[in-house]
Design an enzyme around this catalytic site. Structure first.
Site, short mmCIF file in Angstrom:
data_model
loop_
_atom_site.label_atom_id
_atom_site.label_comp_id
_atom_site.label_asym_id
_atom_site.label_seq_id
_atom_site.Cartn_x
_atom_site.Cartn_y
_atom_site.Cartn_z
N GLY A 195 -8.79 -6.00 5.69
CA GLY A 195 -8.04 -7.22 5.40
C GLY A 195 -7.08 -7.14 4.23
O GLY A 195 -6.46 -8.15 3.86
N TRP A 219 -4.08 -5.77 3.83
CA TRP A 219 -2.67 -6.08 4.11
C TRP A 219 -2.47 -7.56 4.39
O TRP A 219 -1.50 -8.15 3.93
CB TRP A 219 -2.18 -5.23 5.28
CG TRP A 219 -1.76 -3.85 4.87
CD1 TRP A 219 -2.20 -3.16 3.78
CD2 TRP A 219 -0.82 -3.01 5.54
NE1 TRP A 219 -1.59 -1.92 3.74
CE2 TRP A 219 -0.75 -1.80 4.80
CE3 TRP A 219 -0.06 -3.14 6.69
CZ2 TRP A 219 0.08 -0.74 5.17
CZ3 TRP A 219 0.76 -2.08 7.07
CH2 TRP A 219 0.83 -0.90 6.32
N ASP A 245 -7.96 -6.90 14.61
CA ASP A 245 -8.67 -5.63 14.49
C ASP A 245 -9.90 -5.65 15.40
O ASP A 245 -10.44 -6.71 15.71
CB ASP A 245 -9.11 -5.37 13.04
CG ASP A 245 -9.34 -3.88 12.77
OD1 ASP A 245 -8.49 -3.27 12.10
OD2 ASP A 245 -10.34 -3.33 13.25
N LYS A 247 2.36 2.50 10.90
CA LYS A 247 1.84 3.80 10.51
C LYS A 247 2.07 4.82 11.62
O LYS A 247 1.87 4.53 12.80
CB LYS A 247 0.34 3.72 10.22
CG LYS A 247 -0.29 5.08 9.90
CD LYS A 247 -1.80 5.02 9.85
CE LYS A 247 -2.29 4.44 8.57
NZ LYS A 247 -3.77 4.51 8.45
#
Length: 205
Positions: A58, A60, A78, A159
């Site tokens: 959590g 970000w 998630d 990413k």
């Protein structure tokens, strides 16, 4: 005694950001990755709608909330449940599941998404070919979502792993974004393959 200088520097660096995260009561050291990128590109702003893929634990989402404020909207996603963050909406599930993916689209309904951020990573098996395939597979799901929900001129931070297939995927991203910047944050482990692509100014092909 012979000292491995590279290993020593790496350990000190990892320790530095771990201790910083602990001192500031951040959920993870990844907090500093987003903090660094935000300071450079200033893409998270008040009242924005932000989607956070691979959000656990959590960090970000927590930081993004500080920038968008109470007038903004954050959807944190998630497959691992995170501890509640007041002001952040959370959905638990795997984006690899088509039904779950469609549920996310439905959950957003008519919301206009300003920014998509993704720190999502596959399970690392140690085989570079497999790991690279898996990260780009997940990145492509995030891109598919962005193509469906991201507003025109919106931004994507994602990413990636640097290696075989990286340039091919980067060129693919260039079909949808005016500018792309590749970043290796200071808090990222030096020996890891991870880098981040900040994709600016979305447009539909």
């Amino acid at each position: 005694m012979i000292v491995d200088l590279n290993n020593w520097v790496l350990k000190r660096k990892n320790e530095e950001f771990y201790l910083k995260a602990k001192k500031l009561k951040c959920r993870s050291r990844s907090f500093f990755k987003l903090f660094e990128i935000q300071n450079k590109y200033n893409f998270l702003k008040k009242n924005m709608c932000v989607i956070d893929f691979g959000s656990s634990p959590g960090g970000w989402s927590e930081l993004a909330l500080k920038y968008v404020g109470s007038g903004g909207y954050i959807l944190s996603i998630d497959r691992f449940i995170i501890e509640n963050i007041f002001g952040v909406n959370f959905i638990n599930g795997n984006i690899n599941n088509k039904k779950f993916f469609n549920n996310i689209i439905y959950e957003l309904k008519n919301k206009i998404v300003d920014v998509v951020i993704s720190d999502i990573s596959p399970y690392i098996v140690g085989n570079k070919i497999i790991d690279m395939c898996n990260i780009f597979y997940l990145a492509n799901i995030v891109l598919i979502f962005s193509k469906k929900k991201l507003k025109i001129h919106g931004n994507l931070l994602i990413k990636l792993f640097y290696g075989e297939g990286f340039d091919f995927y980067l060129n693919f991203l260039k079909n949808y974004f005016l500018k792309i910047y590749i970043i290796k944050p200071k808090s990222s482990i030096l020996t890891s393959l991870e880098v981040y692509a900040f994709c600016e100014n979305f447009s539909i092909v």
